[in-house]
Scaffold this motif. Structure first.
Motif, PDB file in Angstrom:
ATOM      1  N   ARG A 141       0.775  -1.162   0.124  1.00  0.00           N
ATOM      2  CA  ARG A 141       0.083   0.021  -0.171  1.00  0.00           C
ATOM      3  C   ARG A 141       1.094   1.467  -0.331  1.00  0.00           C
ATOM      4  NH1 ARG A 141      -2.462  -4.027  -0.860  1.00  0.00           N
ATOM      5  NH2 ARG A 141      -4.540  -4.569  -0.132  1.00  0.00           N
ATOM      6  N   ASP A 142       0.567   2.325  -0.967  1.00  0.00           N
ATOM      7  CA  ASP A 142       1.117   3.428  -0.825  1.00  0.00           C
ATOM      8  C   ASP A 142       0.704   4.814  -0.037  1.00  0.00           C
ATOM      9  OD1 ASP A 142       2.943   2.344  -3.641  1.00  0.00           O
ATOM     10  OD2 ASP A 142       0.928   3.444  -4.043  1.00  0.00           O
ATOM     11  N   VAL A 167       0.493  -1.759  10.170  1.00  0.00           N
ATOM     12  CA  VAL A 167       0.187  -0.319   9.511  1.00  0.00           C
ATOM     13  C   VAL A 167       1.297   0.410   8.456  1.00  0.00           C
ATOM     14  CG1 VAL A 167      -0.090   1.936   8.892  1.00  0.00           C
ATOM     15  CG2 VAL A 167      -1.502   0.830  10.366  1.00  0.00           C
ATOM     16  N   ARG A 168       2.879   0.045   9.293  1.00  0.00           N
ATOM     17  CA  ARG A 168       4.064   0.473   8.602  1.00  0.00           C
ATOM     18  C   ARG A 168       4.643  -0.799   7.545  1.00  0.00           C
ATOM     19  NH1 ARG A 168       9.437  -0.851  10.207  1.00  0.00           N
ATOM     20  NH2 ARG A 168      10.824   1.132   9.943  1.00  0.00           N
ATOM     21  N   ARG A 169       3.714  -1.626   8.201  1.00  0.00           N
ATOM     22  CA  ARG A 169       4.713  -3.351   7.503  1.00  0.00           C
ATOM     23  C   ARG A 169       4.208  -2.751   6.292  1.00  0.00           C
ATOM     24  NH1 ARG A 169       2.502  -7.769   6.558  1.00  0.00           N
ATOM     25  NH2 ARG A 169       0.544  -8.047   7.020  1.00  0.00           N
ATOM     26  N   VAL A 170       2.561  -3.145   6.482  1.00  0.00           N
ATOM     27  CA  VAL A 170       2.053  -2.797   4.348  1.00  0.00           C
ATOM     28  C   VAL A 170       1.948  -1.686   3.634  1.00  0.00           C
ATOM     29  CG1 VAL A 170       0.279  -4.022   5.684  1.00  0.00           C
ATOM     30  CG2 VAL A 170      -0.278  -1.910   5.496  1.00  0.00           C
ATOM     31  N   LEU A 171       2.793  -0.740   4.468  1.00  0.00           N
ATOM     32  CA  LEU A 171       3.185   0.715   3.318  1.00  0.00           C
ATOM     33  C   LEU A 171       3.893   0.422   3.208  1.00  0.00           C
ATOM     34  CD1 LEU A 171       2.364   3.416   5.875  1.00  0.00           C
ATOM     35  CD2 LEU A 171       1.631   3.332   3.956  1.00  0.00           C
ATOM     36  N   THR A 172       4.415   0.763   2.055  1.00  0.00           N
ATOM     37  CA  THR A 172       5.974   0.639   1.151  1.00  0.00           C
ATOM     38  C   THR A 172       7.087   1.831   1.610  1.00  0.00           C
ATOM     39  OG1 THR A 172       5.273   3.071  -0.677  1.00  0.00           O
ATOM     40  CG2 THR A 172       4.801   0.547  -1.482  1.00  0.00           C
ATOM     41  N   PRO A 173       8.072   1.230   2.020  1.00  0.00           N
ATOM     42  CA  PRO A 173       8.870   2.749   2.556  1.00  0.00           C
ATOM     43  C   PRO A 173       8.380   4.185   1.919  1.00  0.00           C
ATOM     44  CG  PRO A 173      10.213   0.918   1.081  1.00  0.00           C
ATOM     45  CD  PRO A 173       8.878   0.671   0.431  1.00  0.00           C
ATOM     46  N   GLU A 174       8.074   4.484   1.749  1.00  0.00           N
ATOM     47  CA  GLU A 174       7.743   6.255   1.486  1.00  0.00           C
ATOM     48  C   GLU A 174       6.131   6.367   1.523  1.00  0.00           C
ATOM     49  OE1 GLU A 174      10.206   8.038  -1.642  1.00  0.00           O
ATOM     50  OE2 GLU A 174      11.917   7.725  -0.633  1.00  0.00           O
ATOM     51  N   GLY A 175       5.573   5.589   1.768  1.00  0.00           N
ATOM     52  CA  GLY A 175       4.188   5.831   2.132  1.00  0.00           C
ATOM     53  C   GLY A 175       3.750   6.036   3.196  1.00  0.00           C
ATOM     54  N   LEU A 176       2.505   6.816   3.360  1.00  0.00           N
ATOM     55  CA  LEU A 176       2.227   7.596   4.406  1.00  0.00           C
ATOM     56  C   LEU A 176       0.855   7.120   4.916  1.00  0.00           C
ATOM     57  CD1 LEU A 176       0.983  11.000   2.049  1.00  0.00           C
ATOM     58  CD2 LEU A 176       3.084  10.342   3.243  1.00  0.00           C
ATOM     59  N   TYR A 177       1.072   6.730   6.274  1.00  0.00           N
ATOM     60  CA  TYR A 177      -0.203   6.622   7.243  1.00  0.00           C
ATOM     61  C   TYR A 177      -1.143   7.923   7.977  1.00  0.00           C
ATOM     62  CZ  TYR A 177      -2.726   4.742  11.020  1.00  0.00           C
ATOM     63  OH  TYR A 177      -3.564   4.483  11.932  1.00  0.00           O
ATOM     64  N   ILE A 178      -1.872   8.315   7.284  1.00  0.00           N
ATOM     65  CA  ILE A 178      -2.881   9.528   7.841  1.00  0.00           C
ATOM     66  C   ILE A 178      -3.708   8.540   9.081  1.00  0.00           C
ATOM     67  CG2 ILE A 178      -4.213  10.831   6.864  1.00  0.00           C
ATOM     68  CD1 ILE A 178      -2.959  11.423   4.670  1.00  0.00           C
ATOM     69  N   ALA A 179      -4.026   9.756   9.947  1.00  0.00           N
ATOM     70  CA  ALA A 179      -4.949   9.151  10.888  1.00  0.00           C
ATOM     71  C   ALA A 179      -5.411  10.058  10.911  1.00  0.00           C
ATOM     72  CB  ALA A 179      -3.700   8.285  12.251  1.00  0.00           C
ATOM     73  N   ASN A 180      -7.086  10.192  10.953  1.00  0.00           N
ATOM     74  CA  ASN A 180      -7.302  11.282  11.871  1.00  0.00           C
ATOM     75  C   ASN A 180      -7.959  10.857  13.484  1.00  0.00           C
ATOM     76  OD1 ASN A 180      -9.767  13.197  12.156  1.00  0.00           O
ATOM     77  ND2 ASN A 180     -11.415  12.303  11.450  1.00  0.00           N
ATOM     78  N   ASN A 220     -10.778  17.522  15.584  1.00  0.00           N
ATOM     79  CA  ASN A 220     -10.072  16.774  14.775  1.00  0.00           C
ATOM     80  C   ASN A 220      -8.669  16.958  13.756  1.00  0.00           C
ATOM     81  OD1 ASN A 220     -13.186  16.191  13.348  1.00  0.00           O
ATOM     82  ND2 ASN A 220     -11.920  14.164  13.950  1.00  0.00           N
ATOM     83  N   ILE A 221      -7.224  16.477  14.711  1.00  0.00           N
ATOM     84  CA  ILE A 221      -6.259  16.950  14.449  1.00  0.00           C
ATOM     85  C   ILE A 221      -5.627  15.423  13.617  1.00  0.00           C
ATOM     86  CG2 ILE A 221      -3.837  16.537  14.547  1.00  0.00           C
ATOM     87  CD1 ILE A 221      -4.491  18.371  17.479  1.00  0.00           C
ATOM     88  N   VAL A 222      -5.310  15.683  11.928  1.00  0.00           N
ATOM     89  CA  VAL A 222      -4.579  14.771  10.880  1.00  0.00           C
ATOM     90  C   VAL A 222      -3.113  14.597  11.008  1.00  0.00           C
ATOM     91  CG1 VAL A 222      -4.369  14.232   8.841  1.00  0.00           C
ATOM     92  CG2 VAL A 222      -6.707  15.738   9.209  1.00  0.00           C
ATOM     93  N   VAL A 223      -2.904  12.972  11.331  1.00  0.00           N
ATOM     94  CA  VAL A 223      -1.839  12.765  11.811  1.00  0.00           C
ATOM     95  C   VAL A 223      -1.324  12.351  10.008  1.00  0.00           C
ATOM     96  CG1 VAL A 223       0.065  11.467  12.456  1.00  0.00           C
ATOM     97  CG2 VAL A 223      -1.930  12.730  14.718  1.00  0.00           C
ATOM     98  N   VAL A 224      -0.070  13.034  10.145  1.00  0.00           N
ATOM     99  CA  VAL A 224       1.000  11.950   8.972  1.00  0.00           C
ATOM    100  C   VAL A 224       1.574  11.526   8.934  1.00  0.00           C
ATOM    101  CG1 VAL A 224       1.371  12.656   5.812  1.00  0.00           C
ATOM    102  CG2 VAL A 224      -0.782  13.807   7.267  1.00  0.00           C
ATOM    103  N   ALA A 225       1.943   9.822   8.799  1.00  0.00           N
ATOM    104  CA  ALA A 225       3.437   9.921   9.046  1.00  0.00           C
ATOM    105  C   ALA A 225       4.108   9.040   7.814  1.00  0.00           C
ATOM    106  CB  ALA A 225       2.736   8.742  10.463  1.00  0.00           C
ATOM    107  N   SER A 226       5.348   9.047   8.032  1.00  0.00           N
ATOM    108  CA  SER A 226       5.964   7.986   6.360  1.00  0.00           C
ATOM    109  C   SER A 226       7.305   7.824   7.431  1.00  0.00           C
ATOM    110  CB  SER A 226       6.379   9.231   6.063  1.00  0.00           C
ATOM    111  OG  SER A 226       6.433   8.202   4.424  1.00  0.00           O
ATOM    112  N   ASP A 227       8.038   6.507   7.454  1.00  0.00           N
ATOM    113  CA  ASP A 227       9.214   6.370   6.663  1.00  0.00           C
ATOM    114  C   ASP A 227      10.147   7.420   6.063  1.00  0.00           C
ATOM    115  OD1 ASP A 227       9.248   5.040   9.183  1.00  0.00           O
ATOM    116  OD2 ASP A 227       9.366   2.985   7.849  1.00  0.00           O
ATOM    117  N   GLY A 228       9.560   7.730   4.777  1.00  0.00           N
ATOM    118  CA  GLY A 228      10.564   8.501   4.158  1.00  0.00           C
ATOM    119  C   GLY A 228      10.488  10.200   4.247  1.00  0.00           C
ATOM    120  N   PRO A 229      10.750  11.385   4.018  1.00  0.00           N
ATOM    121  CA  PRO A 229      10.485  12.423   3.820  1.00  0.00           C
ATOM    122  C   PRO A 229       9.327  13.056   3.734  1.00  0.00           C
ATOM    123  CG  PRO A 229      11.747  11.673   1.593  1.00  0.00           C
ATOM    124  CD  PRO A 229      11.213  10.908   2.256  1.00  0.00           C
TER     125      PRO A 229
END
Length: 272
Positions: A141-142, A167-180, A220-229
């Motif tokens: 997943r991207d 979640v991190r496991r299913v993401l690509t290395p620079e993919g985004l996790y967005i949590a509402n 609401n606060i939207v959290v955006v996380a990634s292992d990429g930049p």
């Protein structure tokens, strides 16, 4: 020849987890409430999002993936009426979406009521969000978007370090996790969520109404996380400021410092 889709009817509907209420608005759209909580809004056009936090989320996605021809693979945890999958399928015509909805009857009604993209562009999968995440192949997943609530609260098992690692496991290395992340004015819950997500991902940034960051309102606060930049983006900041409901982007050290609450973990397994 395809037949015209009938308009949904306003009213209350029994669903698997309680009651859904469908209400028309003056612009030809529909507001969906689940157990008394506003859960989704479907406009008459797919490129319109009524909910502020959804516009914030797509601003981050579109800033990160500027090429609209990108074949994004997006996992939506929490579907309701599928407003966000519908928008992103329109914005990224080559994208593919899986929307996870725990309520089977609500998933059926959303397909019946609204002109949603069909499979394979949008699949609605009935089940618990965590169970689905754990079942997926790694790095497939991207983008993963968590927008799952039981009434007005995100279930704890979707907020812990262990869930975030899945979640991190299913993401690509620079993919985004967005949590509402919804919270009251004391911000205790969201500060813990930010600390927890920051425990797992290399980079995080936060998006919200400035008054939300200051504890002057619930919302609401939207959290955006990634292992990429996640570099500071002047364009993203301009877009957020120019929104009908202007919001602020918090990045880097400031974002991590906001996560001052305790890290959330799964309860230990009972011992005999």
């Amino acid at each position: 020849m395809a037949t015209a889709r009938e308009e949904p009817e306003s009213g209350s509907y029994e669903i698997s987890t309680g009651t859904a209420e469908l209400t028309p608005d003056r612009e030809g759209g529909w507001l969906l409430s689940v157990n008394g909580v506003q859960s989704s809004h479907i406009a008459d056009r797919p490129d319109i999002l009524d909910f502020e936090y959804m516009r914030q989320a797509v601003a981050a996605i579109e800033d990160h993936y500027a090429d609209r021809a990108t074949g994004l693979r997006v996992l939506h945890l929490g579907a309701a009426a599928c407003a966000l999958p519908r928008y992103l399928a329109h914005a990224y015509p080559q994208s593919r979406h899986v929307a996870v909805e725990i309520d089977a009857e609500l998933a059926r009604l959303a397909r019946e009521w609204f002109d949603l993209p069909r499979a394979p562009r949008l699949r609605i999968r009935v089940g618990d969000a965590r169970d689905v995440v754990v079942s997926l192949t790694e790095q497939t997943r991207d983008v993963v978007i968590r927008d799952a609530f039981a009434e007005s609260v995100t279930p704890l098992h979707l907020k812990t370090v262990e869930f975030t690692e899945a979640v991190r496991r299913v993401l690509t290395p620079e993919g985004l996790y967005i949590a509402n992340c919804g919270d009251r004015r004391d911000l205790k819950s969201v500060r813990s969520e930010v600390a927890t997500i920051g425990e797992v991902f290399t980079n995080i940034e936060l998006i919200a109404d400035p008054s939300m960051f200051k504890g002057r309102r619930s919302g609401n606060i939207v959290v955006v996380a990634s292992d990429g930049p996640l570099p500071d983006s002047a364009e993203l900041e301009r877009r957020l400021r120019s929104d009908p409901e202007p919001s602020r982007l918090m990045t880097a050290t400031a974002a991590r410092s906001f996560g001052s609450g305790p890290i959330l973990r799964d309860a230990p397994a009972p011992t005999n």
